[in-house]
Design a protein around this motif. Sequence first.
Motif, short mmCIF file in Angstrom:
data_model
loop_
_atom_site.label_atom_id
_atom_site.label_comp_id
_atom_site.label_asym_id
_atom_site.label_seq_id
_atom_site.Cartn_x
_atom_site.Cartn_y
_atom_site.Cartn_z
N VAL A 108 -22.61 15.19 75.81
CA VAL A 108 -21.86 15.83 76.89
C VAL A 108 -20.38 15.44 76.80
N ASP A 109 -20.12 14.15 76.59
CA ASP A 109 -18.74 13.69 76.48
C ASP A 109 -18.02 14.36 75.32
N VAL A 123 -14.05 21.09 74.79
CA VAL A 123 -13.57 22.11 75.74
C VAL A 123 -12.14 21.81 76.15
N ARG A 124 -11.87 20.55 76.51
CA ARG A 124 -10.50 20.18 76.91
C ARG A 124 -9.49 20.42 75.78
N GLU A 125 -9.90 20.06 74.57
CA GLU A 125 -9.02 20.25 73.41
C GLU A 125 -8.75 21.74 73.19
N ARG A 126 -9.78 22.55 73.31
CA ARG A 126 -9.62 24.00 73.13
C ARG A 126 -8.71 24.57 74.24
N GLN A 127 -8.90 24.12 75.46
CA GLN A 127 -8.05 24.58 76.56
C GLN A 127 -6.59 24.19 76.32
N TYR A 162 -12.18 32.97 72.41
CA TYR A 162 -13.59 33.19 72.05
C TYR A 162 -14.27 31.86 71.71
N ALA A 163 -13.57 31.01 71.01
CA ALA A 163 -14.13 29.70 70.66
C ALA A 163 -14.36 28.86 71.92
N LEU A 164 -13.48 29.02 72.92
CA LEU A 164 -13.64 28.29 74.17
C LEU A 164 -14.95 28.69 74.85
N ALA A 176 -21.80 25.33 74.70
CA ALA A 176 -22.31 24.08 74.11
C ALA A 176 -22.29 22.96 75.14
N LEU A 177 -21.25 22.92 75.97
CA LEU A 177 -21.16 21.92 77.03
C LEU A 177 -22.29 22.11 78.04
N GLU A 178 -22.54 23.34 78.44
CA GLU A 178 -23.62 23.61 79.39
C GLU A 178 -24.97 23.19 78.82
N GLU A 179 -25.19 23.49 77.55
CA GLU A 179 -26.45 23.11 76.91
C GLU A 179 -26.59 21.59 76.85
#
Length: 155
Positions: A29-30, A36-40, A88-90, A96-99
């Motif tokens: 999860v981390d 996600v943060r990096e992509r944002q 799109y990658a985000l 992936a984060l939700e999973e």
Amino acid sequence: MTALDQLCRLRSLRVQRARERCAQAQAEVDQAMHAVRERQHRIAHCRREIEALAHAVVHALAPRLPRWSGVAAAQRERLADRLERDEYALIGDEQALEEAQERLQQARAELTRALAREDALQDLAGETRRAEALAREQRSEREIEDQGSPRGRVA
């Protein structure tokens, strides 16, 4: 080692493994959250670059725009394409984060069940040990009584 002790040890090992799975799921999860943060961050940076290019076209490049318009358009297109790919990658990163979060919830639920089973077994083991101790004590008292009674004596 009695069967009860072995069963307690087995339950303890299952709790330990459940804790390890929780730790692994938390690490996933981390890691997914970091992605996600990096992509944002990359998306925000790309948007700032697009805004900076638009500002430069209007202000700094305006006098030379006929000469540099092709380069500016190509740069704008490259940035727009990169932004679209990152967006799109985000979406994939968020999935992936939700999973990973779902796997963490499942691991935590399994840990809770394993802890409950271990506690129930510990309670049962404690009751069994108390019952065995009581039975030994009662046997000892009967043996002492039997030794003190006239029937128990051999003349």
